[in-house]
Scaffold this active site. Structure first.
Site, PDB file in Angstrom:
ATOM      1  CE  LYS A  54      -1.284   2.830   2.019  1.00 57.13           C
ATOM      2  NZ  LYS A  54      -0.240   3.142   3.026  1.00 57.13           N
ATOM      3  CB  SER A 123       2.941   2.669   1.160  1.00 51.87           C
ATOM      4  OG  SER A 123       2.306   2.864   2.435  1.00 51.87           O
ATOM      5  CB  SER A 147       3.410   5.333   4.406  1.00 53.27           C
ATOM      6  OG  SER A 147       4.455   4.410   4.205  1.00 53.27           O
TER       7      SER A 147
END
Length: 424
Positions: A54, A123, A147
């Site tokens: 990420k 996210s 997330s």
């Protein structure tokens, strides 16, 4: 690695999972790992396995831009602690996957691999999409609300957030020192367990990290249950937000598990933990974003500006009270898991939302468990009305992640057997 890059070339123009991907650099890493293996030198648990990060996880050799033009081209010059662990295990760091703005709410451009008109969730948008699209077998995400679990549900992947403190956070962009936790995505339960075993460690620079042995996740995923597990289900008032197909699918899971599940009405104190989570999150994100808000306030999205306004309106006394309630919740769940192996819960409201909705979905189904630091796993076992995946969430006891993995493997087998019997 060549196969992964070929798959990226085929589907990335639509999926748009990657914030940074240098194929030549990835292949160079893979060739070096091949050379090490051929030379008969030691190899690690993830030797040669491509892993995506990420885009809030720092690396020495790639930019980390945090989903915002504010940090365009930013390069930290050093690896996050978990990246050090990945390299030590022999993984190839394939690149950085897209995240929502500053790992909060404002959506990125990534689409759902099953339907490009739908969100992949957030996210950890790009990490979930990259695994589901078979760009990469493993990816790192983070969860402060939902997330990891929600994007995994929307994209049809396994998503796992282990117990708070198992995976170090040093070198990962902070939104909430209390709530931020590291997790991952995979296409099998055992792959997921292998990843967490490889990167879990004590880190004295992370205040949430603990200096004691960690659960053996892969051993748990491969273990036989000593007795059939018992599950708890809480009838939360926010379950009225579930889509009809998600509600029906979850009921079918409860029916298939039969008397292994005990249903409880949700006590007001339990339901109120969603508000406690919000107080802590808003207060700490405002605290952590002070410099960004001061220097780049005009660049931030409306969602982020609203969060900062809410956070600055929360008093120190309100925040401290929320922290105390969080501690009480953690103590409650210690006793709860004396009687149950896992809690069953929705992973998300249902199928992935249309991109036109302008958001990445509701995290309410995850926030209580994240607040308490419990291990949370989503299993891609349901299919919605539009043939899109819907996950089922399992929550385990703190630092008993191996027991949760064992229970999840049993449940997968039990549901597969139940489905086969229905077909016959």
């Amino acid at each position: 690695m060549q196969a992964c890059l070929a798959r990226v070339a085929e589907t990335e123009p639509v999926v748009q999972a990657w914030a940074h991907l240098d194929g030549d650099h990835a292949l160079a890493q893979a060739r070096e790992l091949d050379r090490i293996r051929r030379a008969g030198r030691a190899t690690g648990a993830l030797h040669g396995v491509p892993v995506a990060l990420k885009d809030i996880v720092d690396t020495a050799d790639m930019p980390t831009q945090r989903g915002s033009v504010i940090f365009s081209g930013r390069q930290s010059g050093r690896d996050a602690r978990l990246v050090e662990r990945l390299r030590e295990a022999g993984a190839v760091i394939m690149g950085k996957t897209r995240t929502t703005e500053l790992a909060y709410l404002h959506p990125t451009v990534t689409t759902n691999p099953h339907d490009p008109s739908r969100t992949p969730g957030g996210s950890s948008s790009g990490s979930a999409a990259a695994v589901a699209a078979r760009h990469v077998p493993l990816a790192i995400g983070t969860q402060t609300g939902g997330s990891v679990v929600r994007p995994a549900s929307f994209c049809g992947a396994f998503g796992f957030k282990p117990s708070r403190g198992i995976i170090p956070r040093t070198g990962v962009f902070r939104t909430s020192i209390t709530l931020d936790q590291i997790g991952g995505f995979a296409n099998t339960l055992e792959d997921m367990a292998l990843l967490v075993d490889a990167i879990g460690c004590y880190d004295q620079d992370d205040p949430a990290s603990f200096a004691r042995p960690r659960p053996r996740h892969l051993a748990g995923a491969r273990a036989e249950v000593p007795v059939e597990p018992d599950f708890a289900w809480f009838d939360m008032p926010y379950h009225d937000r579930l889509d009809a197909d998600a509600r029906a699918g979850l009921e079918s899971v409860l029916d298939a598990l039969g008397d292994r599940v005990e249903r409880f009405p949700a006590a007001p104190q339990l339901v109120g933990l969603t508000d406690v989570h919000k107080v802590i999150y808003d207060y700490e994100i405002a605290e952590n974003m002070q410099d960004i808000a001061r220097d780049h306030g005009g660049t931030l999205s409306q969602e982020m500006r609203a969060a900062l306004e809410r956070g600055t309106a929360i008093s120190r006394a309100q925040y401290c009270e929320a922290i105390e309630i969080k501690a009480s919740a953690e103590a409650f769940f210690v006793d709860h898991f004396n009687d149950f192996d896992a809690i069953l819960a929705p992973s998300a409201s249902g199928q992935a939302l249309p991109l036109s909705a302008g958001n990445t979905g509701d995290a309410v189904y995850c926030t209580i468990w994240t607040l308490a630091g419990l291990p949370c796993l989503t299993l891609p076992v349901l299919v919605g009305a539009d043939e899109l995946p819907i996950g089922v969430q399992l929550i385990g006891a703190r630092e008993q992640d191996d027991r949760l993995m064992r229970t999840a493997a049993w449940m997968q087998a039990a549901l597969t057997g139940s489905a086969a019997r229905e077909e016959v």
